[in-house]
Design a protein around this motif. Structure first.
Motif: not given
Length: 184
Positions: A53-66, A137-146
């Protein structure tokens, strides 16, 4: 919202009705509550849940998405609740929710579907069902969250398969919940 303990209780009653001559212990073992793995394995699973979860929320999403694609943290609304309610929410989130959801998805559904279909198809169907149970989670619109949800559901099925029991996916799930609710 359906309560996790209610799902767990209904499934147990349904399974007991389906296997009237079997003991409850045997039924639970059949659907994933067999031998308990070591504490080291359980703690590693909990830690792995936190790290993913930390990898996605703190690293990948901030790098690749808003940052706006992340699900808003409900801390303001939670702070308004009495302390006893917060304690009950936390206990529910880290205990009953992982046990009930893993028993339903990786225990009953995955075990049953894998017995009649092939395992990859059973993994896909139970993963889609698990993701549908978490529409926030699905309604976030984030590809990385999906993508994160796909990774998480796949990890829990693989953990179920490799460990032969539900304890490891339960600890992974508890780690995911802990990281999502407390650390993030």
């Amino acid at each position: 919202m359906i309560k996790p303990w209610l799902i767990f209780a209904i499934l147990l009653l349904a399974l007991k009705g389906h296997f009237p001559k079997e003991s409850l212990r045997k039924i639970l073992a059949l659907y994933g509550f067999g031998p308990l793995p070591s504490l080291k394995i359980l703690l590693c699973a909990f830690g792995a849940g936190i790290l993913v979860v930390q990898l996605f929320t703190k690293v990948l999403i901030p790098i690749f998405e808003s940052e706006q694609t992340l699900i808003p943290h409900p801390s303001n609304e939670l702070n308004a609740l009495p302390q006893l309610f917060l304690l009950l929410i936390v206990l529910n989130l880290f205990t009953l929710v992982p046990v009930a959801e893993e028993f339903l998805f990786r225990g009953v559904l995955y075990t049953g579907l894998a017995a009649i279909w092939n395992k990859p198809l059973a993994m896909i169907v139970t993963s889609v069902g698990f993701m549908a149970l978490h529409p926030e989670n699905l309604s976030s619109g984030s590809t990385l969250t999906h993508l994160g949800m796909v990774v998480i559901t796949a990890m829990m099925v693989v953990a179920r398969e490799k460990s032969g029991a539900l304890y490891v996916p339960i600890m992974l799930h508890a780690g995911f919940n802990f990281s999502s609710a407390v650390i993030s």
